[in-house]
Design an enzyme around this catalytic site. Structure first.
Site, short mmCIF file in Angstrom:
data_model
loop_
_atom_site.label_atom_id
_atom_site.label_comp_id
_atom_site.label_asym_id
_atom_site.label_seq_id
_atom_site.Cartn_x
_atom_site.Cartn_y
_atom_site.Cartn_z
N HIS A 195 0.81 -1.21 0.00
CA HIS A 195 0.00 0.00 0.00
C HIS A 195 0.85 1.27 0.00
CE1 HIS A 195 -4.08 -1.08 -0.04
NE2 HIS A 195 -4.06 -1.79 1.06
N GLU A 437 1.38 -16.61 -21.31
CA GLU A 437 1.98 -16.48 -19.96
C GLU A 437 2.31 -17.84 -19.36
OE1 GLU A 437 -0.74 -14.34 -17.39
OE2 GLU A 437 -2.48 -15.29 -18.28
N ASP A 461 3.55 -13.70 -15.16
CA ASP A 461 3.35 -15.14 -14.98
C ASP A 461 4.35 -15.96 -15.80
OD1 ASP A 461 1.37 -15.52 -13.03
OD2 ASP A 461 -0.17 -14.83 -14.42
N CYS A 508 2.00 -7.16 -21.77
CA CYS A 508 1.20 -6.44 -20.77
C CYS A 508 1.66 -6.73 -19.34
CB CYS A 508 -0.29 -6.73 -20.95
SG CYS A 508 -0.72 -8.45 -20.70
C1 PEP Z 1 1.01 -11.21 -16.34
O1 PEP Z 1 0.93 -12.34 -15.85
O2 PEP Z 1 2.05 -10.72 -16.83
C2 PEP Z 1 -0.18 -10.33 -16.36
C3 PEP Z 1 -0.17 -9.17 -16.98
O3 PEP Z 1 -1.27 -10.75 -15.70
P1 PEP Z 1 -1.47 -10.66 -14.09
O4 PEP Z 1 -0.34 -9.83 -13.55
O5 PEP Z 1 -2.81 -10.06 -13.91
O6 PEP Z 1 -1.39 -12.11 -13.72
MG MG Z 2 -1.01 -13.31 -15.49
#
Ligand code: PEP
Ligand code: MG
Length: 577
Positions: A195, A437, A461, A508
């Protein structure tokens, strides 16, 4: 707090970056007033319960004041932390557990404290960072109620601009401080997703976290230089160090302003290659912030926020409203909406899911959705209806096999028929893609590329699965780095497969906004980078300074390294050389 220690001139203390920025000022040790639980029995359980209920009502009034304060300061998204506090403090399960505990004859302060701690420990044991934040929230709100019960009000008070030092800070503490006096936060504990870091980023206050106990021994008033980006602190700086620091501070402020001023223009490399820079969001408020920071679209809308912290699933209409609002904010810009990535660690109570020994390897995301097709189709129908008139791109998370992909696409086909049968229209254009991922999908990317419109690489991931290192375990941070050559290799395979099949690919995960990784991703031919909105201006300015032939040389070197640390060194040499 630990006892004070003498620090030598220019002594460096290293932590982890919590929020970027540079600050300089005297140390202020944030002290919590000690709370002593009574060691006597309680009055009768009804009287004790009534005391608790009154304390909870007072706590709600206080929390709402903090919420209002943040809203008035223009931080409506961050104010939601306190909406969650109001819900937590009224949680029937929690109050019922306390009621039961009171039958032992114990005083309500002790029963409340034990119950909150047991509940928080349960949440903390879950691997998902969202639940860890909930545990911190619960402790925060629990302490507030306890203070009210014990009539202990005193907390530290800032009287001059200072660098605030603490073991860790709760959201209540962070928000209740006089912002004009907070130059930076430095905490012994916490992490980049705690946080303190999240709020510090939102409030644009530099923060260094996870420094270790040594920071608590800094005598109050010691002059400190804080580098939030590097995660470092210099204690007792000499004149020369201070002057160099102030020069950097001035340059950094004007650079940030310049970067924001050009963030709304598209980013091209020196040799004319363009990359789409888009944002990761959790809702419409984030989407608005993303636009302010120059986002050209949304590369990841994490829809789990629509599903979590509820007693029953959101209806199709509720989902439609949430997706539609984000699409409306983004008008005709591309919006990638990820279908529900919950299950396992992100438990949905209304789905009655059994506990799993390895939640990150469990029945989650697309696996869970395929096992509940009617529930999943509700989301798909809401997405299809919301996408009319927009550039909607539906993305499936955690795809491990083409069988899953085909089953998910079949459900989209069924959802389309159902939408039409109900008299609603379908989006004029729709792309369907997957997150890459899981290593199996990266390895077989060439096969997947024939069946989707795009790939978005979830490097958070992908890294944890490639290196078998739990992404939430701070001890494994040295392994959990997407710059590891093994991860770069998997990205390269995915990239080549995508472009060979004529589809676009993006990233992402956190890697997309990582300054060291951007040259490597560009060299790999990335089409889209999706990141936290605040990182967009700097990412665009980095792209504008790069040329592809140079980036490719660095990539070649990077792929020969044996660790993420040496890859980062190679990139840094190139950037500064
Ligand atoms: C990832 O795994 O890189 C991703 C963008 O998804 P999350 O962080 O929501 O698992
Ligand atoms: Mg992910």
């Amino acid at each position: 707090m630990s006892s004070e220690k003498t620090f030598s001139k220019n002594q460096l203390l290293q932590g982890v970056s919590g929020a970027p920025g540079l600050a300089c000022g005297p140390a202020f040790l944030w002290q919590k007033a000690e709370l002593h639980l009574p060691d006597c029995g309680g009055q009768n359980p009804e009287v004790e319960l009534a005391r608790l209920e009154a304390a909870i009502q007072t706590a709600i009034v206080q929390i709402k004041q903090l919420n209002e304060k943040l809203n008035n300061e223009g931080h409506s998204e961050e104010a939601k932390v306190f909406d969650a506090h109001v819900q937590l403090v009224q949680d029937k399960g929690l109050v019922n557990r306390v009621k039961k505990g009171l039958t032992s004859g114990m005083n309500v302060e002790t029963v409340w404290n034990t119950t909150v701690e047991a509940y928080a420990a349960q949440l903390e044991a879950m691997p998902d960072p969202l639940f860890r934040l909930r545990a911190a929230d619960l402790r925060d709100v629990g302490e507030r109620v306890l203070r009210i019960l014990l009539k202990v009000e005193t907390r530290s008070e800032l009287h001059e601009p200072s660098v605030v030092i603490a073991r860790d800070l709760t959201p209540s503490e962070t928000v209740s401080m006089k912002k004009e006096y907070v130059l930076a936060f430095c905490t012994a504990e916490g992490g980049p997703t705690s946080h303190t870091s999240i709020l510090a980023k939102a409030l644009r206050i530099p923060a260094v976290v996870s420094i270790g106990q040594e920071i608590l021994q800094v005598p109050g008033g010691t002059q400190l230089l804080v580098d939030g980006s590097a995660g470092s602190i210099t204690a007792r700086p000499d004149k020369q160090t201070c002057e160099a620091f102030f020069a950097r501070q001035q340059a950094s402020n004007s650079t940030a302003q310049e970067e924001l001023a050009t963030a709304h223009q598209r980013a091209y490399t020196l040799d004319g290659k363009s990359v789409e820079v888009v944002a990761n969001v959790g809702g419409a408020e984030d989407a608005r912030t993303a636009l302010e920071h120059g986002a050209e679209g949304i590369g990841l809308f994490r829809t789990e926020f629509v599903f979590l912290q509820r007693q029953s699933p959101p209806t199709e209409e509720e989902q439609y409203a949430a997706y539609h609002e984000v699409l409306q904010v983004m008008e005709q810009r591309p919006v990638v909406i990820r279908t529900l990535d919950a299950g396992g660690d992100k438990e949905l109570t209304y789905l009655h899911m059994p506990a799993e020994a390895n939640p990150f390897l469990g029945n989650r995301a697309i696996r869970l959705c395929l096992s509940e097709p009617e529930f999943f189709k509700q989301q798909l129908r809401a997405l299809l209806r919301a996408g009319v008139g927009h550039d909607l791109r539906i993305m499936f998370p955690m795809i491990a096999s083409r069988t899953e992909l085909r089953a998910a696409k079949q459900l989209i086909a069924e959802a389309k028929e159902e939408v039409l049968a109900s008299g609603s229209a379908l989006p004029e254009k729709l792309q369907v893609g997957i997150m890459v991922e899981i290593p199996s999908t990266a390895v077989l990317a060439a096969q997947f590329a024939k069946e989707v419109d795009f790939f978005s690489i979830g490097t958070n991931d992908l890294t944890q699965y490639t290196l078998a290192a739990d992404r939430t375990n701070p001890k494994l941070a040295y392994l959990n780095d997407p710059c590891h050559p093994a991860v770069l290799n998997l990205i390269q395979q995915t990239a080549e497969a995508a472009h060979k099949a004529g589809i676009w690919w993006g990233v992402c995960g956190e890697m997309a906004g990582d300054a060291d990784a951007i040259p490597l991703l560009l060299a790999l031919g990335v089409d889209e980078l999706s990141m936290s909105p605040g990182l967009i201006p700097h990412a665009k300015s980095l792209i504008r300074k790069l040329s592809l032939p140079q980036a490719k040389e660095v990539l070649e070197l990077a792929l020969e390294q044996d660790s993420a640390a040496s890859v980062r060194k190679v990139v840094k040499n190139f950037s500064h050389g």
